[in-house]
Each structure stands twice: as C-alpha cells, then as structure tokens.
Motif scaffolding. Structure first.
Motif, PDB file in Angstrom:
ATOM      1  N   ILE A 228       6.267   6.218  10.325  1.00 13.33           N
ATOM      2  CA  ILE A 228       5.834   6.837   9.113  1.00 13.33           C
ATOM      3  C   ILE A 228       4.757   5.882   8.371  1.00 13.33           C
ATOM      4  N   ALA A 229       4.107   6.500   7.349  1.00 16.63           N
ATOM      5  CA  ALA A 229       3.042   5.718   6.914  1.00 16.63           C
ATOM      6  C   ALA A 229       3.867   5.263   5.454  1.00 16.63           C
ATOM      7  N   SER A 230       3.548   3.961   5.112  1.00 14.73           N
ATOM      8  CA  SER A 230       3.918   3.326   3.844  1.00 14.73           C
ATOM      9  C   SER A 230       3.537   3.764   2.802  1.00 14.73           C
ATOM     10  N   VAL A 231       4.244   3.748   1.584  1.00 18.28           N
ATOM     11  CA  VAL A 231       3.932   4.295   0.275  1.00 18.28           C
ATOM     12  C   VAL A 231       3.186   3.062  -0.668  1.00 18.28           C
ATOM     13  N   GLN A 232       2.309   3.609  -1.304  1.00 18.03           N
ATOM     14  CA  GLN A 232       1.557   2.752  -2.294  1.00 18.03           C
ATOM     15  C   GLN A 232       2.095   3.018  -3.654  1.00 18.03           C
ATOM     16  N   ILE A 233       2.468   1.977  -4.148  1.00 21.59           N
ATOM     17  CA  ILE A 233       3.431   2.235  -5.600  1.00 21.59           C
ATOM     18  C   ILE A 233       2.656   1.949  -6.799  1.00 21.59           C
ATOM     19  N   ASP A 234       1.402   1.234  -6.606  1.00 22.81           N
ATOM     20  CA  ASP A 234       0.609   0.747  -7.782  1.00 22.81           C
ATOM     21  C   ASP A 234      -0.935   1.262  -7.449  1.00 22.81           C
ATOM     22  N   PRO A 235      -1.581   2.301  -8.003  1.00 23.07           N
ATOM     23  CA  PRO A 235      -2.823   2.994  -7.928  1.00 23.07           C
ATOM     24  C   PRO A 235      -4.188   1.805  -8.058  1.00 23.07           C
ATOM     25  N   ARG A 236      -3.724   0.681  -8.847  1.00 21.04           N
ATOM     26  CA  ARG A 236      -4.579  -0.406  -8.600  1.00 21.04           C
ATOM     27  C   ARG A 236      -4.896  -1.461  -7.578  1.00 21.04           C
ATOM     28  N   ALA A 255       9.079  -3.584  -2.220  1.00 15.23           N
ATOM     29  CA  ALA A 255       9.308  -4.695  -3.032  1.00 15.23           C
ATOM     30  C   ALA A 255       8.096  -5.652  -3.257  1.00 15.23           C
ATOM     31  N   LYS A 256       7.467  -5.950  -2.138  1.00 15.59           N
ATOM     32  CA  LYS A 256       6.316  -6.795  -2.101  1.00 15.59           C
ATOM     33  C   LYS A 256       5.242  -6.496  -2.988  1.00 15.59           C
ATOM     34  N   GLN A 257       4.927  -5.049  -2.850  1.00 13.81           N
ATOM     35  CA  GLN A 257       4.047  -4.500  -3.744  1.00 13.81           C
ATOM     36  C   GLN A 257       4.263  -4.606  -5.173  1.00 13.81           C
ATOM     37  N   ARG A 258       5.464  -4.499  -5.512  1.00 15.87           N
ATOM     38  CA  ARG A 258       6.153  -4.488  -7.120  1.00 15.87           C
ATOM     39  C   ARG A 258       5.789  -6.151  -7.483  1.00 15.87           C
ATOM     40  N   GLU A 259       6.097  -7.057  -6.544  1.00 14.75           N
ATOM     41  CA  GLU A 259       5.866  -8.583  -6.852  1.00 14.75           C
ATOM     42  C   GLU A 259       4.237  -8.878  -7.327  1.00 14.75           C
ATOM     43  N   VAL A 260       3.615  -8.411  -6.200  1.00 15.10           N
ATOM     44  CA  VAL A 260       2.026  -8.660  -6.283  1.00 15.10           C
ATOM     45  C   VAL A 260       1.526  -7.809  -7.405  1.00 15.10           C
ATOM     46  N   ALA A 261       1.918  -6.646  -7.991  1.00 16.06           N
ATOM     47  CA  ALA A 261       1.552  -5.964  -9.012  1.00 16.06           C
ATOM     48  C   ALA A 261       1.986  -6.650 -10.222  1.00 16.06           C
ATOM     49  N   LEU A 276      -5.418  -9.853  -0.236  1.00 21.55           N
ATOM     50  CA  LEU A 276      -5.166 -10.800   0.633  1.00 21.55           C
ATOM     51  C   LEU A 276      -3.681 -11.104   0.970  1.00 21.55           C
ATOM     52  N   GLU A 277      -2.986 -11.163  -0.160  1.00 21.65           N
ATOM     53  CA  GLU A 277      -1.482 -11.443  -0.190  1.00 21.65           C
ATOM     54  C   GLU A 277      -0.841 -10.344   0.509  1.00 21.65           C
ATOM     55  N   ILE A 278      -1.164  -9.058   0.233  1.00 20.20           N
ATOM     56  CA  ILE A 278      -0.616  -7.943   1.200  1.00 20.20           C
ATOM     57  C   ILE A 278      -1.009  -8.071   2.726  1.00 20.20           C
ATOM     58  N   GLU A 279      -2.098  -8.491   2.711  1.00 16.99           N
ATOM     59  CA  GLU A 279      -2.588  -8.727   4.324  1.00 16.99           C
ATOM     60  C   GLU A 279      -1.867  -9.647   4.893  1.00 16.99           C
ATOM     61  N   HIS A 280      -1.738 -10.831   4.226  1.00 15.53           N
ATOM     62  CA  HIS A 280      -0.847 -12.035   4.779  1.00 15.53           C
ATOM     63  C   HIS A 280       0.423 -11.539   4.799  1.00 15.53           C
ATOM     64  N   TYR A 281       1.128 -10.769   4.223  1.00 16.04           N
ATOM     65  CA  TYR A 281       2.300 -10.261   4.025  1.00 16.04           C
ATOM     66  C   TYR A 281       2.580  -9.512   5.379  1.00 16.04           C
ATOM     67  N   TRP A 282       1.474  -8.602   5.968  1.00 12.78           N
ATOM     68  CA  TRP A 282       1.706  -7.682   6.955  1.00 12.78           C
ATOM     69  C   TRP A 282       1.488  -8.617   8.282  1.00 12.78           C
ATOM     70  N   ALA A 283       0.623  -9.743   8.314  1.00 11.93           N
ATOM     71  CA  ALA A 283       0.516 -10.528   9.616  1.00 11.93           C
ATOM     72  C   ALA A 283       1.928 -11.096   9.669  1.00 11.93           C
ATOM     73  N   GLY A 284       2.561 -11.503   8.628  1.00  6.47           N
ATOM     74  CA  GLY A 284       3.740 -12.062   8.961  1.00  6.47           C
ATOM     75  C   GLY A 284       4.985 -11.368   9.268  1.00  6.47           C
ATOM     76  N   ALA A 285       5.082 -10.080   8.735  1.00  7.71           N
ATOM     77  CA  ALA A 285       6.030  -9.222   8.916  1.00  7.71           C
ATOM     78  C   ALA A 285       5.843  -8.711  10.473  1.00  7.71           C
ATOM     79  N   LEU A 286       4.725  -8.644  10.845  1.00  4.41           N
ATOM     80  CA  LEU A 286       4.269  -8.059  12.224  1.00  4.41           C
ATOM     81  C   LEU A 286       4.828  -9.345  13.113  1.00  4.41           C
ATOM     82  N   ARG A 287       4.479 -10.366  12.849  1.00  3.96           N
ATOM     83  CA  ARG A 287       4.847 -11.387  13.861  1.00  3.96           C
ATOM     84  C   ARG A 287       6.412 -11.504  13.845  1.00  3.96           C
TER      85      ARG A 287
END
Length: 334
Positions: A228-236, A255-261, A276-287
C-alpha cells in the motif's frame, strides 16, 4: 532473431545488454551482488546510490566491476547534496549509464554526465516532463506507474504508457516500469512501442539478493493488495508517497511526518532540510528491514507485483522465465 530481441533492439543497443530488462534501483538491495548477477544474466543491473557518500559509491562501483562481466549503470538521486561529486565518481570509473531519479535534473548535471561519455536515463512522470527531458538531451526515459514499489507517482503504468509511448517512443528509447511481474506484460508494452522494461520487486527474492531472509519471507507471503501507498499528512511537506507492505513501520512514518512538520512550523528547518530528513528516514527504515531483518519496524518497500513473487530463485532463472513468457505471448499473437 527472436521477436522479443527484435522489439527490444533500441533498448539493447543503448544498454549493451542481451535484453532491455533493467533492474530498478532499490536502496540496500541493488548492490554489487544483485547488480552484477543481473548484468551477467543478460539484463541490466543498476546500483542504487540513494543516500551514499561519494566514497561509498566509489567502493560499490569498484566492487561491482570486479564481479560484473557486462555493462551496468548507477542510479543517482537528483536532490542528493553531493550530486556533482557522485557524477565525478561515476566518470572516474567510466560508468557508461547514469540513471537520474527524483525530479528535474539540476542545472549542469546532464552536461556533467555526458562530458564523461555516459548515457543519461531519466524518469518522466508526465508527458510534458518527458518532452522537456528529451529536449534537454537525455538518451532514454523510464516511465514508472504507481504500482511500483518505493517512491511513486499518482498515475498507473498502463495510463502512462498510453499517454507517453505514442508521442515519445520514436524520439528516444522508453522503458516501462511499475507492477510488471511476468513476460506477458513485457510483451504488451513492447508492442505499444516501449524499447524495454524495468522491474524491481521481481528481483528482491533472487538467491543473489543480499536482502535478509525475513525480508524475502515477507515478500513471498504477501499479496498485491498488501503493498500500500503511504499517506501524506501535511500538504506543505514534499512527501512523495512510498509503496510498501503494511507493518508497524507504516505507522512510524506518519509520526515522523508530524515531527518534521512541527520542526517546519517552529522554523527549525527549511523545506529542503525537511525533504532530506524524510529521505534519510526512509533510507534508515529500509536498511532496518533489508539488512537487519526487522520486518515489523523497518520499511518493506514493495510493488504490487509482489504477489507474483512465489519462490526464491536465481537471477538467470528469473530473466529466462520473463523472456520465455514474453516470447510465447508474442508468438501466440502472431
């Protein structure tokens, strides 16, 4: 000459491979072992640079060259802060093909890649973007539908193919990606004018893939509807949706999106840093999932073709069965 080779000729000429079957660049998965195995089996492997430093990419390319007897490429993310250093690393190793992903290539990047004699392949999420990229001199395009795993756009593969192939397939080779799990689909896109295809999910459970046994097990058990596709919680927040198997990590991303927002609201970071913070999150979660085998909290990026991955088999067998299925479909249609 077989029918599939006939229809793929522009793709194979560009890539220097037996079949115009690219392996999608999957962070942590598309590394030296899988990349070299795919190229050696007649397909075209692509190293996923992702968030690697120039030093790490340097090591990875050298290690892949030691294993690969055929051509392979390198996928670079356009928003990487050291993009031009990474391009230099590719040039140093005489990498013949660079795939640029993640938006319009920054000013001067296409020229920098071409200066080394390499071919440039770019992702075109829309017809307008495809036309723009062709005008700017790219050598080939990848059009990837929302059925794909990892970062995805909003339009399905079949719609993108109908929109883009009739207009651009005569100008440059176009590779179709997203949700392709069998050769019959490859045959259909070739008949529509594609010069080749790109698959990622289908290769994750290859014996040569270093993905953790838990990660592979999750793929072998999953059905198409579980990716399934992830949901975007903040349009900005410039969060590109990511397709992955649902688990606790899916909730953690919200939760990560909320924190970054909140950081964005407080003026602690700017938009580029947020991205970039979101990108790094994914890289870490994938690892965590791919390497450590934490399939509960890590990210299980998978395309909807995951339901067609039913066993662990070697890359040569996967490529052979895809080619066989495509060839049979083309002959059946006469």
């Amino acid at each position: 000459m077989s029918k599939i080779n006939d229809l793929m000729v522009r793709g194979t000429d560009l890539l220097g491979s037996d079949y115009a079957i690219l392996c999608g660049a999957m962070s942590w998965v598309s590394e030296r072992h899988l990349v070299s195995a795919i190229s050696n089996a007649g397909g075209f492997g692509v190293i996923a640079c992702g968030a690697m430093t120039p030093e790490l990419l340097d090591t990875e390319i050298a290690a892949t060259k030691a294993l690969a007897t055929r051509n392979f490429g390198v996928n670079l993310i356009t928003m990487h802060p050291q993009l031009f250093d990474l391009i230099d690393v590719c040039a140093k190793h005489d990498v013949g093909h660079v795939v640029l992903a993640g938006g319009l290539p920054p000013k001067g990047s296409l020229e920098a890649i071409k200066a080394s004699g390499a071919k440039v392949i770019c992702f075109a999420p829309t017809l307008a973007m495809g036309k723009k990229l062709v005008r700017s001199g790219v050598d080939a395009l990848v059009i990837e539908g929302m059925e794909a795993g990892g970062h995805i756009g909003p339009v399905s593969t079949s719609v993108l193919a109908q929109e883009i192939l009739p207009t651009l397939a005569n100008e440059v080779p176009v590779f179709v990606a997203g949700g392709i799990g069998r050769g019959e689909a490859i045959a259909a896109y070739l008949e529509m004018g594609a010069s080749g295809v790109q698959l990622g999910t289908r290769f994750v459970c290859a014996t040569e893939s270093i993905a953790h046994p838990n990660f592979k097990k999750a793929f072998l058990r999953a059905s198409a509807r579980e990716a399934i596709a992830s949901v975007q919680i903040d349009p900005r927040l410039p969060v590109i949706p990511v397709r992955a198997l649902k688990n606790a990590g899916t909730e953690a991303f919200t939760a990560k999106q909320r924190e970054v927002a909140n950081k964005l609201d407080g003026g602690e970071i700017d938009m580029m840093e947020a991205q970039l913070e979101i990108e790094h999150y994914w890289a870490g979660a994938l690892r965590r999932a791919v390497i450590d085998g934490d399939v509960e909290n890590g990210s299980l990026m998978a395309g909807q073709s995951v339901g067609m991955v039913s066993e662990e088999e070697n890359v040569a067998a996967i490529v052979a069965s895809l080619v066989q299925q495509a060839e049979a479909a083309l002959h059946a249609r006469g």
